[in-house]
Design a protein around this motif. Structure first.
Motif, PDB file in Angstrom:
ATOM      1  N   VAL A  30       0.898  -1.154   0.000  1.00 33.78           N
ATOM      2  CA  VAL A  30       0.000   0.000   0.000  1.00 33.78           C
ATOM      3  C   VAL A  30       0.945   1.215   0.000  1.00 33.78           C
ATOM      4  O   VAL A  30       1.945   1.225   0.714  1.00 33.78           O
ATOM      5  CB  VAL A  30      -1.013  -0.038   1.179  1.00 33.78           C
ATOM      6  CG1 VAL A  30      -0.347  -0.147   2.528  1.00 33.78           C
ATOM      7  CG2 VAL A  30      -1.914   1.190   1.171  1.00 33.78           C
ATOM      8  N   VAL A  31       0.637   2.198  -0.856  1.00 38.38           N
ATOM      9  CA  VAL A  31       1.594   3.307  -1.077  1.00 38.38           C
ATOM     10  C   VAL A  31       0.909   4.669  -1.064  1.00 38.38           C
ATOM     11  O   VAL A  31      -0.318   4.766  -1.082  1.00 38.38           O
ATOM     12  CB  VAL A  31       2.284   3.209  -2.469  1.00 38.38           C
ATOM     13  CG1 VAL A  31       3.404   2.214  -2.480  1.00 38.38           C
ATOM     14  CG2 VAL A  31       1.277   2.978  -3.579  1.00 38.38           C
ATOM     15  N   GLY A  32       1.755   5.691  -1.116  1.00 37.38           N
ATOM     16  CA  GLY A  32       1.285   7.058  -1.383  1.00 37.38           C
ATOM     17  C   GLY A  32       0.508   7.671  -0.227  1.00 37.38           C
ATOM     18  O   GLY A  32       0.828   7.466   0.946  1.00 37.38           O
ATOM     19  N   GLY A  33      -0.548   8.413  -0.612  1.00 37.30           N
ATOM     20  CA  GLY A  33      -1.299   9.213   0.351  1.00 37.30           C
ATOM     21  C   GLY A  33      -1.841   8.419   1.532  1.00 37.30           C
ATOM     22  O   GLY A  33      -1.887   8.932   2.650  1.00 37.30           O
ATOM     23  N   ASP A  42      -4.170   3.086  -2.520  1.00 35.80           N
ATOM     24  CA  ASP A  42      -3.401   2.776  -3.727  1.00 35.80           C
ATOM     25  C   ASP A  42      -2.471   1.619  -3.413  1.00 35.80           C
ATOM     26  O   ASP A  42      -1.736   1.664  -2.421  1.00 35.80           O
ATOM     27  CB  ASP A  42      -2.558   3.985  -4.156  1.00 35.80           C
ATOM     28  CG  ASP A  42      -3.432   5.108  -4.687  1.00 35.80           C
ATOM     29  OD1 ASP A  42      -4.281   4.831  -5.551  1.00 35.80           O
ATOM     30  OD2 ASP A  42      -3.280   6.252  -4.223  1.00 35.80           O
ATOM     31  N   CYS A  43      -2.516   0.585  -4.272  1.00 28.04           N
ATOM     32  CA  CYS A  43      -1.640  -0.566  -4.074  1.00 28.04           C
ATOM     33  C   CYS A  43      -0.678  -0.701  -5.247  1.00 28.04           C
ATOM     34  O   CYS A  43      -1.065  -0.566  -6.414  1.00 28.04           O
ATOM     35  CB  CYS A  43      -2.466  -1.844  -3.953  1.00 28.04           C
ATOM     36  SG  CYS A  43      -3.157  -2.015  -2.320  1.00 28.04           S
ATOM     37  N   TYR A  97     -15.417  -2.636  -3.259  1.00 26.78           N
ATOM     38  CA  TYR A  97     -15.984  -3.702  -2.433  1.00 26.78           C
ATOM     39  C   TYR A  97     -16.584  -3.082  -1.172  1.00 26.78           C
ATOM     40  O   TYR A  97     -15.858  -2.510  -0.352  1.00 26.78           O
ATOM     41  CB  TYR A  97     -14.872  -4.705  -2.070  1.00 26.78           C
ATOM     42  CG  TYR A  97     -15.358  -5.917  -1.312  1.00 26.78           C
ATOM     43  CD1 TYR A  97     -16.221  -6.846  -1.909  1.00 26.78           C
ATOM     44  CD2 TYR A  97     -14.936  -6.158  -0.008  1.00 26.78           C
ATOM     45  CE1 TYR A  97     -16.658  -7.960  -1.217  1.00 26.78           C
ATOM     46  CE2 TYR A  97     -15.367  -7.289   0.682  1.00 26.78           C
ATOM     47  CZ  TYR A  97     -16.230  -8.176   0.072  1.00 26.78           C
ATOM     48  OH  TYR A  97     -16.664  -9.287   0.763  1.00 26.78           O
ATOM     49  N   HIS A  98     -17.890  -3.173  -1.040  1.00 28.98           N
ATOM     50  CA  HIS A  98     -18.596  -2.631   0.128  1.00 28.98           C
ATOM     51  C   HIS A  98     -18.096  -1.240   0.531  1.00 28.98           C
ATOM     52  O   HIS A  98     -17.683  -1.013   1.673  1.00 28.98           O
ATOM     53  CB  HIS A  98     -18.470  -3.583   1.327  1.00 28.98           C
ATOM     54  CG  HIS A  98     -19.141  -4.909   1.086  1.00 28.98           C
ATOM     55  ND1 HIS A  98     -20.444  -5.019   0.660  1.00 28.98           N
ATOM     56  CD2 HIS A  98     -18.666  -6.173   1.175  1.00 28.98           C
ATOM     57  CE1 HIS A  98     -20.761  -6.296   0.502  1.00 28.98           C
ATOM     58  NE2 HIS A  98     -19.689  -7.020   0.794  1.00 28.98           N
ATOM     59  N   GLY A  99     -18.110  -0.333  -0.432  1.00 31.10           N
ATOM     60  CA  GLY A  99     -17.741   1.065  -0.137  1.00 31.10           C
ATOM     61  C   GLY A  99     -16.242   1.327  -0.072  1.00 31.10           C
ATOM     62  O   GLY A  99     -15.819   2.469   0.104  1.00 31.10           O
ATOM     63  N   ILE A 100     -15.416   0.270  -0.208  1.00 32.85           N
ATOM     64  CA  ILE A 100     -13.962   0.480  -0.191  1.00 32.85           C
ATOM     65  C   ILE A 100     -13.486   0.514  -1.644  1.00 32.85           C
ATOM     66  O   ILE A 100     -13.931  -0.291  -2.459  1.00 32.85           O
ATOM     67  CB  ILE A 100     -13.238  -0.681   0.548  1.00 32.85           C
ATOM     68  CG1 ILE A 100     -13.790  -0.814   1.968  1.00 32.85           C
ATOM     69  CG2 ILE A 100     -11.728  -0.479   0.562  1.00 32.85           C
ATOM     70  CD1 ILE A 100     -13.288  -2.048   2.697  1.00 32.85           C
ATOM     71  N   GLU A 101     -12.559   1.429  -1.968  1.00 28.39           N
ATOM     72  CA  GLU A 101     -12.018   1.486  -3.332  1.00 28.39           C
ATOM     73  C   GLU A 101     -10.507   1.306  -3.283  1.00 28.39           C
ATOM     74  O   GLU A 101      -9.827   2.024  -2.543  1.00 28.39           O
ATOM     75  CB  GLU A 101     -12.293   2.851  -3.948  1.00 28.39           C
ATOM     76  CG  GLU A 101     -13.700   2.971  -4.495  1.00 28.39           C
ATOM     77  CD  GLU A 101     -13.928   4.308  -5.180  1.00 28.39           C
ATOM     78  OE1 GLU A 101     -15.051   4.793  -5.108  1.00 28.39           O
ATOM     79  OE2 GLU A 101     -12.953   4.849  -5.766  1.00 28.39           O
ATOM     80  N   VAL A 102     -10.020   0.332  -4.036  1.00 31.58           N
ATOM     81  CA  VAL A 102      -8.572   0.111  -4.063  1.00 31.58           C
ATOM     82  C   VAL A 102      -8.092   0.183  -5.515  1.00 31.58           C
ATOM     83  O   VAL A 102      -8.676  -0.445  -6.406  1.00 31.58           O
ATOM     84  CB  VAL A 102      -8.199  -1.275  -3.480  1.00 31.58           C
ATOM     85  CG1 VAL A 102      -6.687  -1.376  -3.284  1.00 31.58           C
ATOM     86  CG2 VAL A 102      -8.914  -1.540  -2.168  1.00 31.58           C
ATOM     87  N   GLU A 103      -7.065   1.005  -5.741  1.00 31.28           N
ATOM     88  CA  GLU A 103      -6.471   1.117  -7.083  1.00 31.28           C
ATOM     89  C   GLU A 103      -5.220   0.245  -7.116  1.00 31.28           C
ATOM     90  O   GLU A 103      -4.425   0.291  -6.171  1.00 31.28           O
ATOM     91  CB  GLU A 103      -6.004   2.551  -7.355  1.00 31.28           C
ATOM     92  CG  GLU A 103      -7.054   3.620  -7.261  1.00 31.28           C
ATOM     93  CD  GLU A 103      -7.900   3.715  -8.510  1.00 31.28           C
ATOM     94  OE1 GLU A 103      -7.452   3.204  -9.571  1.00 31.28           O
ATOM     95  OE2 GLU A 103      -9.005   4.274  -8.412  1.00 31.28           O
ATOM     96  N   PHE A 104      -5.050  -0.493  -8.204  1.00 28.78           N
ATOM     97  CA  PHE A 104      -3.860  -1.327  -8.345  1.00 28.78           C
ATOM     98  C   PHE A 104      -3.039  -0.857  -9.535  1.00 28.78           C
ATOM     99  O   PHE A 104      -3.593  -0.549 -10.589  1.00 28.78           O
ATOM    100  CB  PHE A 104      -4.254  -2.793  -8.575  1.00 28.78           C
ATOM    101  CG  PHE A 104      -4.774  -3.446  -7.330  1.00 28.78           C
ATOM    102  CD1 PHE A 104      -3.917  -4.107  -6.456  1.00 28.78           C
ATOM    103  CD2 PHE A 104      -6.123  -3.380  -7.006  1.00 28.78           C
ATOM    104  CE1 PHE A 104      -4.381  -4.698  -5.295  1.00 28.78           C
ATOM    105  CE2 PHE A 104      -6.605  -3.962  -5.844  1.00 28.78           C
ATOM    106  CZ  PHE A 104      -5.737  -4.622  -4.994  1.00 28.78           C
ATOM    107  N   VAL A 105      -1.734  -0.821  -9.346  1.00 23.01           N
ATOM    108  CA  VAL A 105      -0.862  -0.463 -10.453  1.00 23.01           C
ATOM    109  C   VAL A 105       0.413  -1.304 -10.336  1.00 23.01           C
ATOM    110  O   VAL A 105       0.817  -1.661  -9.222  1.00 23.01           O
ATOM    111  CB  VAL A 105      -0.578   1.073 -10.436  1.00 23.01           C
ATOM    112  CG1 VAL A 105       0.148   1.494  -9.187  1.00 23.01           C
ATOM    113  CG2 VAL A 105       0.202   1.499 -11.657  1.00 23.01           C
TER     114      VAL A 105
END
Ligand code: CTP
Length: 497
Positions: A34-37, A52-53, A89-97
């Motif tokens: 998990v990175v960044g902000g 952000d992952c 997923y259930h209100g959680i947002e994860v970005e993958f790069v």
């Protein structure tokens, strides 16, 4: 900023989604962080929604496998062109790069992207405080990677770039706005070399879209002390490029020993004053509002005096004057909004209205606070009267305590009269009791200029308390005014004029 031990980090990330991500990455045999902000905000104890992952491998593959693992309720969107994917997923947002190495050409923000290592990826990030990563794989769950001393910079309150700042800013000039935005939001200082690179690269802002610039300006504006951001923008030369009308407010001219105030620093003080009194307003539109007044009232504060440079005159015997700067400023708003791609809807109309009216309460407070003056103000400001009063109070930045107190006392009288009139007249929703239709029928005339004139006469008479706010009185008065203009009502003996 708080210290976080490995054990505490594990506890902070002890949420099912992080374990699911780590297990998915383990299954695919790739490292995932998990990175960044999100990591930065854990240390700063700020709320953070976006996760952000970073995957050392394919981010898309991990997102797709995670989607399958989570099953029903998971929504995976893949953006192949960008090599990214999003899992909701259930209100959680994860970005993958996937970890990447990027190189940029001179005239575009679009980089050439290749697969890279964790290090490649972190060093291409904007600031050291944003280049922190925490491992999610089971064996190393919660382990912090801090290659560029981001933690130390956070501790010292410094915004610095991981690489040579000229490269970081030239690669993506939006980062110059981000730099100032983070310094303002997080109350941090811009490190010296980074600051000098801002000055050297300021012109490169021209390749950034207005929308993205305004996005950053809005974040600066919503910070607790927004002036800090505008002062930084002035220092590095970005302000004249981004908002020349505001930059033109800077400076003091002296003639015969008489100086006017520096209107840029005055405007920024007004902006900070408004920010202080709206600090606990919601960033979202409140009930009954179509847009968040917190943000747009701050825009009005920043822009309230933009008409001053063009209206400035030296008048013998009087000194510096800025007659009608509010109307000039009001006229400048559409052009500025168009160029900056600010929303040309009710939001900028509200800003424009407040800019145009901002001298009115001062003018009233300076003279005798009469019913009719306050009533006119109430009619013109309508629903926005309270915001206008707030802006005007914030506008009193005089260092002369006596003068300041006199204005505040007079404003209190204006406010009292406003409350009193609002209770008596409900002028917020005032409509003229005489319509154009009624005038046309009464005199048997077609639409013409005289109808507007008669309506205006009735309006003035009601607002100046010459006649009561009733249809009967208004009609009587309208007939008298019409007679003076040689009009007589249609009667059976006199069917037409
Ligand atoms: N990033 C970058 N250069 C940019 C934009 C983003 O290097 N022009 C990197 C930074 O590491 C940043 C991460 O991408 O932390 C995520 O970007 P974003 O979500 O825009 O910013 P946050 O840091 O999360 O902060 P905020 O949500 O307040 O914008």
């Amino acid at each position: 900023m708080r210290d976080i031990t490995l054990e505490q980090m594990r506890q902070l990330l002890d949420v099912p989604i992080f374990h699911q991500i780590g297990q998915t990455a383990d299954q695919l045999g790739v490292e995932c962080y998990v990175v960044g902000g999100y990591v930065r905000d854990l240390f700063l104890e700020r709320p953070s929604k976006d996760i952000d992952c970073l995957v050392v491998g394919s981010g898309i593959a991990v997102a797709e496998a995670l989607g399958r693992r989570l099953g029903k309720g998971a929504n995976v969107s893949v953006f192949r062109n960008f090599g990214t994917a999003q899992v909701k997923y259930h209100g959680i947002e994860v970005e993958f790069v996937g970890a990447r190495r990027e190189s940029y050409s001179h005239d575009s923000r679009k980089p050439v992207v290749e697969d890279g290592t964790l290090e490649d990826d972190l060093c291409r990030r904007d600031f050291t405080v944003n280049a922190l990563a925490v491992c999610l794989n089971r064996e190393r769950f919660g382990e912090l990677v801090d290659r560029f001393d981001g933690l130390a910079d956070m501790q010292d309150g410094i915004i610095a770039t991981p690489l040579d700042p000229d490269i970081t800013f030239s690669d993506d000039p939006l980062r110059m706005m981000r730099c100032i935005r983070f310094a303002t939001q997080l109350r941090m200082c811009i490190e010296d070399e980074t600051q000098q690179a801002l000055e050297r690269n300021a012109q490169r802002i021209s390749i950034i879209s207005q929308e993205r610039i305004v996005d950053e300006l809005n974040k600066i504006m919503l910070s607790p002390v927004p002036s800090l951001g505008f002062i930084e923008m002035t220092r590095c030369g970005l302000l004249p490029l981004v908002m020349p009308e505001v930059a033109a407010l800077e400076g003091v001219e002296v003639r015969g020993g008489r100086a006017h105030k520096d209107n840029l620093y005055h405007s920024l003080e007004v902006l900070d004053n408004v920010a202080a009194v709206t600090a606990d307003w919601s960033d979202e539109a409140a009930e009954g509002q179509t847009f968040p007044h917190k943000l747009w009232l701050r825009w009005a504060a920043l822009l309230h005096d933009i008409g001053k440079p063009r209206s400035k005159r030296w008048e013998q015997g009087t000194g510096w004057t800025f007659h009608n700067h509010n109307y000039l400023g009001e006229k400048m708003i559409p052009g500025l909004s168009r160029r900056m791609k600010l929303p040309m809807d009710e939001r900028m109309k509200y800003v424009q209205k407040l800019v145009g009216l901002h001298m009115r309460p001062i003018a009233i407070a300076d003279a005798e606070v009469t019913d009719s003056a306050v009533r006119r103000l109430l009619f013109e400001a309508g629903e926005d009267i309270d915001d206008l009063m707030l802006l005007c109070e914030a506008d009193i930045t005089s260092r002369n305590q006596q003068r300041k107190q006199r204005f505040l006392d007079n404003f209190r009288m204006v406010r009292e009269k406003l409350t009193d009139l609002q209770a008596r007249d409900s002028y917020r929703t005032w409509t003229n009791p005489i319509t154009g239709e009624e005038i046309m029928q009464t005199f048997g005339i077609e639409p013409c200029k005289i109808i507007g004139e008669l309506k205006q006469m009735v309006k003035d008479a009601i607002w100046d308390s010459l006649i009561p706010n009733t249809h009967e009185a208004a009609r009587e008065y309208m007939l008298q005014c019409a007679a003076q203009k040689g009009l007589s009502p249609v009667t059976p003996d006199n069917p037409t004029q």
